[in-house]
Design a protein around this motif. Structure first.
Motif, PDB file in Angstrom:
ATOM      1  N   HIS A 283      -0.350   9.237  -4.490  1.00 17.09           N
ATOM      2  CA  HIS A 283      -0.631  10.364  -3.588  1.00 17.09           C
ATOM      3  C   HIS A 283       0.472  10.476  -2.557  1.00 17.09           C
ATOM      4  N   THR A 284       0.940  11.709  -2.313  1.00 14.99           N
ATOM      5  CA  THR A 284       2.032  11.920  -1.371  1.00 14.99           C
ATOM      6  C   THR A 284       1.575  12.698  -0.153  1.00 14.99           C
ATOM      7  N   ASN A 285       2.307  12.497   0.925  1.00 14.92           N
ATOM      8  CA  ASN A 285       2.015  13.165   2.182  1.00 14.92           C
ATOM      9  C   ASN A 285       3.338  13.517   2.831  1.00 14.92           C
TER      10      ASN A 285
ATOM     11  N   ARG B 156       4.086  -0.524   4.006  1.00  8.94           N
ATOM     12  CA  ARG B 156       2.850  -1.034   4.593  1.00  8.94           C
ATOM     13  C   ARG B 156       2.203  -1.989   3.593  1.00  8.94           C
TER      14      ARG B 156
ATOM     15  N   ASP C 180       0.861  -1.187   0.000  1.00  8.52           N
ATOM     16  CA  ASP C 180       0.000   0.000   0.000  1.00  8.52           C
ATOM     17  C   ASP C 180       0.895   1.234   0.000  1.00  8.52           C
ATOM     18  N   SER C 181       1.206   1.728   1.140  1.00  2.56           N
ATOM     19  CA  SER C 181       2.043   2.920   1.188  1.00  2.56           C
ATOM     20  C   SER C 181       3.507   2.557   1.406  1.00  2.56           C
TER      21      SER C 181
ATOM     22  N   TYR D 259      -0.863  -4.289   2.640  1.00  2.00           N
ATOM     23  CA  TYR D 259      -2.289  -4.495   2.907  1.00  2.00           C
ATOM     24  C   TYR D 259      -2.588  -5.982   2.816  1.00  2.00           C
TER      25      TYR D 259
ATOM     26  N   GLY E 210       1.391   6.751  -1.546  1.00  2.00           N
ATOM     27  CA  GLY E 210       0.463   5.648  -1.678  1.00  2.00           C
ATOM     28  C   GLY E 210       0.617   4.922  -3.000  1.00  2.00           C
ATOM     29  N   SER E 211      -0.124   3.825  -3.128  1.00  2.00           N
ATOM     30  CA  SER E 211      -0.029   3.019  -4.335  1.00  2.00           C
ATOM     31  C   SER E 211      -0.508   3.775  -5.566  1.00  2.00           C
TER      32      SER E 211
END
Length: 120
Positions: free
Chosen positions: A56-58, A98, A32-33, A100, A52-53
């Protein structure tokens, strides 16, 4: 057996750049991430950046505009380009994946950590 191997840490002067890379191997259900955490002496480990897959970035606020995270799913790598480094970026940086497993839980995997020191 899952392995995360980081590289690219070191000593750099303030204002300099470093690129961290993490090579991931082993079997996963569905990654996942992927992300980078850091832990400075006397402080808790904190998230620096994650992707994320779907791409999307954080980012934690104090690295926004300076750090860029990227991932290559084909090569199973995640990288962190760190620019305009500051002394407060000094920490051990950890790669995280991570996985899933199902809707009830995910598994976190960690690298061994790589030291980043920003000092003149």
């Amino acid at each position: 057996q899952v392995q995360l191997v980081e590289s690219g840490g070191g000593l750099v002067q303030p204002g300099g750049s470093l690129r961290l890379s993490c090579a991931v191997s082993g079997s996963f259900y569905n990654i996942d991430s992927m992300g980078w955490y850091r832990q400075a002496p006397g402080k808790q480990r904190e998230l620096v950046a994650a992707i994320g897959s779907g791409g999307h970035t954080n980012y934690v606020d104090d690295v926004k505009g300076r750090f860029i995270i990227s991932r290559d799913d084909a090569k199973k790598t995640v990288s962190l380009q760190m620019n305009s480094l500051k002394p407060e970026d000094t920490a051990v940086y950890y790669c995280n994946v991570r996985d899933y497993v199902d809707y009830t839980h995910s598994d976190d995997y960690w690298g061994q950590g790589t030291q980043v020191t920003v000092s003149s």
